[in-house]
Design a protein around this motif. Sequence first.
Motif, PDB file in Angstrom:
ATOM      1  N   PRO A 162      72.445 -24.113  -9.362  1.00 51.03           N
ATOM      2  CA  PRO A 162      73.585 -23.344  -9.882  1.00 51.03           C
ATOM      3  C   PRO A 162      73.486 -21.842  -9.635  1.00 51.03           C
ATOM      4  CG  PRO A 162      72.829 -24.949 -11.495  1.00 51.03           C
ATOM      5  CD  PRO A 162      71.831 -24.957 -10.379  1.00 51.03           C
ATOM      6  N   GLU A 163      72.261 -21.309  -9.525  1.00 50.06           N
ATOM      7  CA  GLU A 163      72.093 -19.872  -9.346  1.00 50.06           C
ATOM      8  C   GLU A 163      71.758 -19.494  -7.897  1.00 50.06           C
ATOM      9  OE1 GLU A 163      69.255 -18.548 -12.196  1.00 50.06           O
ATOM     10  OE2 GLU A 163      70.384 -19.318 -13.921  1.00 50.06           O
ATOM     11  N   ALA A 164      71.799 -20.469  -6.988  1.00 50.73           N
ATOM     12  CA  ALA A 164      71.496 -20.166  -5.588  1.00 50.73           C
ATOM     13  C   ALA A 164      72.563 -19.250  -5.001  1.00 50.73           C
ATOM     14  CB  ALA A 164      71.410 -21.460  -4.780  1.00 50.73           C
ATOM     15  N   ARG A 165      72.123 -18.166  -4.376  1.00 50.81           N
ATOM     16  CA  ARG A 165      73.070 -17.196  -3.829  1.00 50.81           C
ATOM     17  C   ARG A 165      73.594 -17.599  -2.459  1.00 50.81           C
ATOM     18  NH1 ARG A 165      69.484 -11.887  -4.352  1.00 50.81           N
ATOM     19  NH2 ARG A 165      67.976 -13.422  -3.630  1.00 50.81           N
ATOM     20  N   GLY A 166      72.839 -18.412  -1.743  1.00 49.80           N
ATOM     21  CA  GLY A 166      73.278 -18.773  -0.397  1.00 49.80           C
ATOM     22  C   GLY A 166      73.304 -17.547   0.496  1.00 49.80           C
ATOM     23  N   GLY A 167      74.359 -17.437   1.289  1.00 51.61           N
ATOM     24  CA  GLY A 167      74.497 -16.267   2.147  1.00 51.61           C
ATOM     25  C   GLY A 167      73.937 -16.459   3.529  1.00 51.61           C
ATOM     26  N   ASP A 168      73.745 -15.347   4.217  1.00 52.89           N
ATOM     27  CA  ASP A 168      73.312 -15.357   5.617  1.00 52.89           C
ATOM     28  C   ASP A 168      71.784 -15.394   5.691  1.00 52.89           C
ATOM     29  OD1 ASP A 168      73.477 -15.321   8.343  1.00 52.89           O
ATOM     30  OD2 ASP A 168      74.704 -13.514   8.462  1.00 52.89           O
ATOM     31  N   VAL A 169      71.233 -14.910   6.800  1.00 51.55           N
ATOM     32  CA  VAL A 169      69.785 -14.966   7.022  1.00 51.55           C
ATOM     33  C   VAL A 169      69.066 -14.025   6.061  1.00 51.55           C
ATOM     34  CG1 VAL A 169      67.942 -14.638   8.697  1.00 51.55           C
ATOM     35  CG2 VAL A 169      70.165 -15.535   9.435  1.00 51.55           C
TER      36      VAL A 169
ATOM     37  N   LEU B 285      62.389 -18.124  -4.990  1.00 49.09           N
ATOM     38  CA  LEU B 285      62.916 -19.045  -3.982  1.00 49.09           C
ATOM     39  C   LEU B 285      64.280 -18.593  -3.482  1.00 49.09           C
ATOM     40  CD1 LEU B 285      61.946 -22.522  -5.495  1.00 49.09           C
ATOM     41  CD2 LEU B 285      60.967 -21.440  -3.467  1.00 49.09           C
ATOM     42  N   ASP B 286      65.051 -18.000  -4.360  1.00 49.13           N
ATOM     43  CA  ASP B 286      66.394 -17.578  -3.986  1.00 49.13           C
ATOM     44  C   ASP B 286      66.385 -16.405  -3.018  1.00 49.13           C
ATOM     45  OD1 ASP B 286      68.995 -18.577  -4.501  1.00 49.13           O
ATOM     46  OD2 ASP B 286      69.503 -16.707  -5.514  1.00 49.13           O
ATOM     47  N   GLY B 287      65.229 -15.753  -2.870  1.00 51.88           N
ATOM     48  CA  GLY B 287      65.126 -14.671  -1.906  1.00 51.88           C
ATOM     49  C   GLY B 287      64.247 -15.006  -0.718  1.00 51.88           C
ATOM     50  N   SER B 288      63.834 -16.270  -0.586  1.00 54.56           N
ATOM     51  CA  SER B 288      62.906 -16.680   0.472  1.00 54.56           C
ATOM     52  C   SER B 288      63.630 -17.352   1.634  1.00 54.56           C
ATOM     53  CB  SER B 288      61.857 -17.655  -0.096  1.00 54.56           C
ATOM     54  OG  SER B 288      61.130 -17.049  -1.140  1.00 54.56           O
ATOM     55  N   ARG B 289      63.138 -17.099   2.829  1.00 49.07           N
ATOM     56  CA  ARG B 289      63.675 -17.791   3.997  1.00 49.07           C
ATOM     57  C   ARG B 289      62.967 -19.125   4.213  1.00 49.07           C
ATOM     58  NH1 ARG B 289      63.754 -14.829   9.821  1.00 49.07           N
ATOM     59  NH2 ARG B 289      64.632 -13.196   8.469  1.00 49.07           N
TER      60      ARG B 289
ATOM     61  N   GLY C  57      62.947 -25.826  -3.159  1.00 52.48           N
ATOM     62  CA  GLY C  57      63.216 -24.921  -2.047  1.00 52.48           C
ATOM     63  C   GLY C  57      64.538 -25.232  -1.371  1.00 52.48           C
ATOM     64  N   LEU C  58      64.800 -26.515  -1.145  1.00 53.30           N
ATOM     65  CA  LEU C  58      66.076 -26.909  -0.547  1.00 53.30           C
ATOM     66  C   LEU C  58      67.253 -26.484  -1.421  1.00 53.30           C
ATOM     67  CD1 LEU C  58      65.218 -30.534   0.666  1.00 53.30           C
ATOM     68  CD2 LEU C  58      65.674 -28.554   2.117  1.00 53.30           C
ATOM     69  N   SER C  59      67.100 -26.630  -2.729  1.00 58.67           N
ATOM     70  CA  SER C  59      68.207 -26.310  -3.634  1.00 58.67           C
ATOM     71  C   SER C  59      68.553 -24.823  -3.622  1.00 58.67           C
ATOM     72  CB  SER C  59      67.870 -26.754  -5.056  1.00 58.67           C
ATOM     73  OG  SER C  59      66.942 -25.883  -5.678  1.00 58.67           O
ATOM     74  N   HIS C  60      67.635 -24.001  -3.093  1.00 61.04           N
ATOM     75  CA  HIS C  60      67.888 -22.563  -2.987  1.00 61.04           C
ATOM     76  C   HIS C  60      68.155 -22.122  -1.542  1.00 61.04           C
ATOM     77  CE1 HIS C  60      67.310 -21.083  -7.083  1.00 61.04           C
ATOM     78  NE2 HIS C  60      66.418 -22.040  -7.230  1.00 61.04           N
ATOM     79  N   GLY C  61      68.259 -23.077  -0.621  1.00 59.67           N
ATOM     80  CA  GLY C  61      68.593 -22.731   0.751  1.00 59.67           C
ATOM     81  C   GLY C  61      67.430 -22.327   1.618  1.00 59.67           C
ATOM     82  N   CYS C  62      66.205 -22.685   1.245  1.00 60.29           N
ATOM     83  CA  CYS C  62      65.027 -22.356   2.050  1.00 60.29           C
ATOM     84  C   CYS C  62      64.833 -23.365   3.180  1.00 60.29           C
ATOM     85  CB  CYS C  62      63.763 -22.364   1.191  1.00 60.29           C
ATOM     86  SG  CYS C  62      63.763 -21.192  -0.179  1.00 60.29           S
ATOM     87  N   THR C  63      64.384 -22.884   4.325  1.00 62.16           N
ATOM     88  CA  THR C  63      63.918 -23.771   5.388  1.00 62.16           C
ATOM     89  C   THR C  63      62.517 -24.250   5.009  1.00 62.16           C
ATOM     90  OG1 THR C  63      65.205 -22.654   7.096  1.00 62.16           O
ATOM     91  CG2 THR C  63      63.305 -23.937   7.826  1.00 62.16           C
ATOM     92  N   VAL C  64      62.282 -25.545   5.082  1.00 61.83           N
ATOM     93  CA  VAL C  64      61.030 -26.134   4.622  1.00 61.83           C
ATOM     94  C   VAL C  64      60.056 -26.303   5.783  1.00 61.83           C
ATOM     95  CG1 VAL C  64      59.967 -28.199   3.621  1.00 61.83           C
ATOM     96  CG2 VAL C  64      62.111 -27.303   2.681  1.00 61.83           C
ATOM     97  N   VAL C  65      58.797 -25.922   5.538  1.00 55.76           N
ATOM     98  CA  VAL C  65      57.697 -26.181   6.467  1.00 55.76           C
ATOM     99  C   VAL C  65      56.725 -27.108   5.747  1.00 55.76           C
ATOM    100  CG1 VAL C  65      55.715 -25.186   7.656  1.00 55.76           C
ATOM    101  CG2 VAL C  65      57.913 -24.008   7.724  1.00 55.76           C
ATOM    102  N   THR C  66      56.511 -28.291   6.291  1.00 49.09           N
ATOM    103  CA  THR C  66      55.666 -29.268   5.615  1.00 49.09           C
ATOM    104  C   THR C  66      55.026 -30.210   6.628  1.00 49.09           C
ATOM    105  OG1 THR C  66      55.614 -30.849   3.765  1.00 49.09           O
ATOM    106  CG2 THR C  66      57.528 -30.945   5.240  1.00 49.09           C
TER     107      THR C  66
ATOM    108  N   ARG D 267      67.521 -19.391  10.080  1.00 45.22           N
ATOM    109  CA  ARG D 267      68.601 -20.256   9.632  1.00 45.22           C
ATOM    110  C   ARG D 267      69.218 -19.687   8.355  1.00 45.22           C
ATOM    111  NH1 ARG D 267      68.283 -26.624   8.003  1.00 45.22           N
ATOM    112  NH2 ARG D 267      70.466 -27.111   8.415  1.00 45.22           N
ATOM    113  N   PRO D 268      70.520 -19.499   8.306  1.00 47.59           N
ATOM    114  CA  PRO D 268      71.161 -18.989   7.090  1.00 47.59           C
ATOM    115  C   PRO D 268      70.972 -19.944   5.916  1.00 47.59           C
ATOM    116  CG  PRO D 268      72.646 -18.851   8.966  1.00 47.59           C
ATOM    117  CD  PRO D 268      71.485 -19.695   9.405  1.00 47.59           C
ATOM    118  N   ALA D 269      70.843 -19.379   4.725  1.00 46.38           N
ATOM    119  CA  ALA D 269      70.703 -20.218   3.530  1.00 46.38           C
ATOM    120  C   ALA D 269      71.902 -21.137   3.370  1.00 46.38           C
ATOM    121  CB  ALA D 269      70.526 -19.334   2.301  1.00 46.38           C
ATOM    122  N   ASP D 270      73.072 -20.659   3.700  1.00 46.75           N
ATOM    123  CA  ASP D 270      74.271 -21.490   3.568  1.00 46.75           C
ATOM    124  C   ASP D 270      74.203 -22.732   4.447  1.00 46.75           C
ATOM    125  OD1 ASP D 270      75.568 -20.073   1.613  1.00 46.75           O
ATOM    126  OD2 ASP D 270      76.744 -18.852   3.000  1.00 46.75           O
TER     127      ASP D 270
END
Length: 384
Positions: free
Chosen positions: A189-196, A269-273, A296-305, A344-347
């Motif tokens: 609910p608090e994810a800002r999304g947005g660009d890169v 997380l909301d500020g992480s790429r 991490g996904l719920s905040h738009g992060c690219t996952v490395v695993t 990758r953009p968070a959106d």
Amino acid sequence: MTASRSSRRRAPRLPAVRLYESLRTAHLERAHELAPASIVYRVTRYDFDASLAEGLDLVPAGRLRAAWLVARSRVETLEVNEPLMTSSLPATALVLTALAVRRRVTGRPTTVVSYLIGNADPFGAATAPRLRTRLRRRGERVLARAVWRRLDRVVYGTDAARETYARLLGEPADHATVTTVPALPIRHPEARGGDVRPPAVTFVGSFVERKGLRVLAAAWPLVVAARPDATLALLGKGALEQEARALSVAHPAVSVEVDPPRPRIHSVLDGSRVLVLWSQPSPTWREQVGLPIVEGLSHGCTVVTTTETGLADWLTDHGHVVAADAASPEVLAAAIVQALDAARPADAVLADLPTRDGRLAADDRLFGRDAGTGAGRPLDGARS
């Protein structure tokens, strides 16, 4: 939480019952969103928050007493721990036996359901040199198969779980309803999304070997050599805390926060790429999904695993970075740089997520509810 004497004596009140081996805060949080159900449990975990129990029907009981109480209740649908969770098998088997006796006496059936995300072989020690270990594992396999054949509805949370169950226990019983609902989150609910976002990398979780922190510490100098502007936030606690702090001393762009509150984790997380969870293989444990991955996904992060997570195939197919060589710092460094350079953009990450949380959607299937409405909806072939 210390249960009252009356709660220890009474049967579950609701027609839906969840049978848990242990109860923790995450279960309580989810219980307020899932289909209403009584929860019968054996023990509480260290992180049990009694304040979240308000409004829930919780019944503490040992294994034998749980079987007695559930059989005496008006239960119609029973959720059990998945059959590959070997610690829960004795309690599950006792309860199912008691319900079988009840049906013979009263004719009242019970629909038995389970949510499956296990993707490791818990019977691997069946060939161990110690006779006692081999006998215990063989007994657990017998119980697991018995529970497996009794299930009326199963929902897999990952394709890896479905493959693991087919390999170890075979296909479900012919009468069972089977569905796969990926264990994916919705947008926070608090994810800002947005660009890169800036080149910020975050690790969330236990500071332990199996979560890959030691490999990450070795890989970070290689990341900085390729991307001097990258930053790393380490959020968690555990045995490797001193190694985490040593990395932050050697590299000023690395920050460490020990056991931060939940709002702080979501804020970072909301500020992480990039979110890193470099899960390591183990003979006794395997990452089923990985809560940090989900968050991490719920905040738009690219996952490395690594390929240890049950979501590995989905992540690969949706633009994230997944590697098989979990032990190599060089592979991890290359994966982080690849994710940063992808920019990758968070959106774009958030657009791949479902509109209903995967665990809630799975519960809709298990308990025969229409998604989003809570209305009852029987599933074909669900009754046994």
